[in-house]
Design an enzyme around this catalytic site. Sequence first.
Site, mmCIF file in Angstrom:
data_model
loop_
_atom_site.group_PDB
_atom_site.id
_atom_site.type_symbol
_atom_site.label_atom_id
_atom_site.label_comp_id
_atom_site.label_asym_id
_atom_site.label_seq_id
_atom_site.Cartn_x
_atom_site.Cartn_y
_atom_site.Cartn_z
ATOM 1 N N LYS A 93 77.964 -62.128 -1.981
ATOM 2 C CA LYS A 93 79.126 -63.067 -1.658
ATOM 3 C C LYS A 93 78.295 -64.246 -1.312
ATOM 4 O O LYS A 93 78.858 -65.476 -1.720
ATOM 5 C CB LYS A 93 79.847 -62.664 -0.693
ATOM 6 C CG LYS A 93 80.915 -61.451 -1.243
ATOM 7 C CD LYS A 93 81.828 -61.095 -0.075
ATOM 8 C CE LYS A 93 82.798 -62.121 0.439
ATOM 9 N NZ LYS A 93 83.650 -61.776 1.793
ATOM 10 N N ASP B 219 93.821 -60.413 17.889
ATOM 11 C CA ASP B 219 94.159 -61.394 18.837
ATOM 12 C C ASP B 219 95.170 -62.447 18.170
ATOM 13 O O ASP B 219 95.511 -62.407 16.964
ATOM 14 C CB ASP B 219 92.763 -62.347 19.147
ATOM 15 C CG ASP B 219 92.867 -63.654 19.989
ATOM 16 O OD1 ASP B 219 93.575 -63.367 20.765
ATOM 17 O OD2 ASP B 219 92.228 -64.443 19.453
ATOM 18 N N ASP C 21 95.871 -66.454 18.818
ATOM 19 C CA ASP C 21 95.066 -67.975 18.421
ATOM 20 C C ASP C 21 93.682 -67.722 17.938
ATOM 21 O O ASP C 21 93.032 -67.189 18.301
ATOM 22 C CB ASP C 21 95.117 -68.442 19.754
ATOM 23 C CG ASP C 21 96.702 -69.197 20.171
ATOM 24 O OD1 ASP C 21 96.700 -70.260 19.916
ATOM 25 O OD2 ASP C 21 97.325 -68.268 20.738
ATOM 26 N N ASP D 150 94.681 -72.609 16.425
ATOM 27 C CA ASP D 150 94.914 -72.543 17.980
ATOM 28 C C ASP D 150 95.984 -73.449 18.558
ATOM 29 O O ASP D 150 96.321 -74.557 18.033
ATOM 30 C CB ASP D 150 93.713 -73.404 18.640
ATOM 31 C CG ASP D 150 93.362 -73.337 20.212
ATOM 32 O OD1 ASP D 150 94.344 -72.297 20.624
ATOM 33 O OD2 ASP D 150 93.024 -73.901 20.637
ATOM 34 N N ASP E 27 92.690 -74.518 28.035
ATOM 35 C CA ASP E 27 93.077 -73.915 29.391
ATOM 36 C C ASP E 27 92.297 -72.940 29.848
ATOM 37 O O ASP E 27 91.171 -72.296 29.005
ATOM 38 C CB ASP E 27 94.501 -73.594 29.275
ATOM 39 C CG ASP E 27 94.703 -72.484 28.340
ATOM 40 O OD1 ASP E 27 93.956 -71.735 27.897
ATOM 41 O OD2 ASP E 27 96.080 -72.600 27.893
ATOM 42 N N LYS F 56 91.670 -57.287 27.648
ATOM 43 C CA LYS F 56 92.047 -56.816 26.202
ATOM 44 C C LYS F 56 91.493 -55.112 25.988
ATOM 45 O O LYS F 56 91.991 -54.366 25.164
ATOM 46 C CB LYS F 56 91.447 -57.795 25.291
ATOM 47 C CG LYS F 56 92.259 -58.940 24.970
ATOM 48 C CD LYS F 56 92.123 -59.632 23.707
ATOM 49 C CE LYS F 56 92.926 -60.812 23.859
ATOM 50 N NZ LYS F 56 92.703 -61.754 22.621
ATOM 51 N N ASP G 268 88.420 -63.527 17.759
ATOM 52 C CA ASP G 268 87.169 -64.654 17.744
ATOM 53 C C ASP G 268 86.348 -64.975 18.747
ATOM 54 O O ASP G 268 85.699 -65.835 18.692
ATOM 55 C CB ASP G 268 88.148 -66.066 17.163
ATOM 56 C CG ASP G 268 88.968 -66.580 18.422
ATOM 57 O OD1 ASP G 268 88.527 -67.621 19.060
ATOM 58 O OD2 ASP G 268 90.051 -65.906 18.953
#
Length: 435
Positions: free
Chosen positions: A113, A153, A155, A161, A348, A356, A392
């Site tokens: 690829k 996840d 965002d 985001d 933030d 998590k 991410d």
Amino acid sequence: MTSRYRVEYALKTHRRDQFIEWIKGLLAVPFVLYSQPTGVFETNGFNVTQMSEEAHRRYAEIMRDIEVMVDDQLTHQLDFSRVPSKLKLLVPTIGNFFTRLPLEAAFKFQDRKRYISSRRFVSPSFNDVRLILNTAQLMAVTTHGSLRLATFDGDVTLYDDGQSLEPTSPVIPRMLDLMRKNVKIGIVTAAGYTTADQYYARLHGLLDAIASSTILTPQQRQNIIIMGGEANYLFEFSPTSPHLLSPVPRERWLTAEMASWSDSGIAALLDVAEAALRDCIKNMHLPATLMRKDRAVGIIPRDPAVRIPRESLEETVLVVQKILELSVGGRDFDNKVVPFCAFNGGRDVFVDIGDKSWGVSVCQQWFGNGNGSTSDGEGDRIRPEQTLHVGDQFLSAGSNDFKARSVSTTAWIASPAETVELLDELADFMGKKLS
């Protein structure tokens, strides 16, 4: 200058993944030895195709050697050996593996690829290695295993985001396809909302698609849950609810370990975190305001149009994390009294109760026990090797997906577009197994 460089380098170690950096360093050797940057200009008969084939062979050999080391690490884990594996000696920060990693096959897949072996000026990069590891993990949980749960996840993974999962998102039909194949879905997000309408606002494209889908059975529609605030608020799909989600009382989903966290311990930890955040706002003159919730505390920009510099956000995370470690008697992932997660959300900084790893564990227990039934026993829990978490943020500090590595296999993506590519790969490998 030398001492200053060393100090700065040491402070940036939280921005690195040591395993990926180590692999990248190994691949740099054959690149230096066999790449021919001037080959295209020379007339001495040098064949660039031969260079590419030789580089491919050497890269593949290295990936096969690392694959053998991962197998050895797995053997040490199964034997509970006190003697470290060779891989552990070479990469001391390496964690546990839940599956084999077919790295040679994954490299060959990605080389077709990305044409890594054909490059003469750019050596194998961090992103090359990251994507090879992702492919190896997908191969492991599909063609070599059985995927039962995929957690995501929010965002930067499912949507950009601060944005929402819109009906036109290409990730939606791919998630529906997973649900059609009876793979359970958990969206484990840092967004700590307490009501269904706020999660619907972020995920309405997916929730509406599930509700109106003609390819999902009523039971398959229930194969998705939303875990908010890392591990603090659980919502299940509810086709009759106004926002297609219903909150689940904590007593129905808390694991035994989580149920032992006391309200006083949680409040004390958040008090310490709040004081540390106030100090950061004052000392660094941050254009931020404090936000306290029942299970989290953080800072957000006073003006939504203003972005706090990344360096200031990271400094805040590391300061707060260190203060909490000293105050509660252990690093965030070692603290058994009240685990916490301090992370940089991009705009933030928040400190959440739990992290998590706990959020993914709840998903494993919920679906393993039959959608939150009271059936007994850890034996029903979906196992780590049957779970894939996609996120991410996997750097070692200030990155909340990092913790998921302790309870599941993981795939590290950099954008929602990469999530789409990853899910296409996943579907391809699952199809090969089905056939």
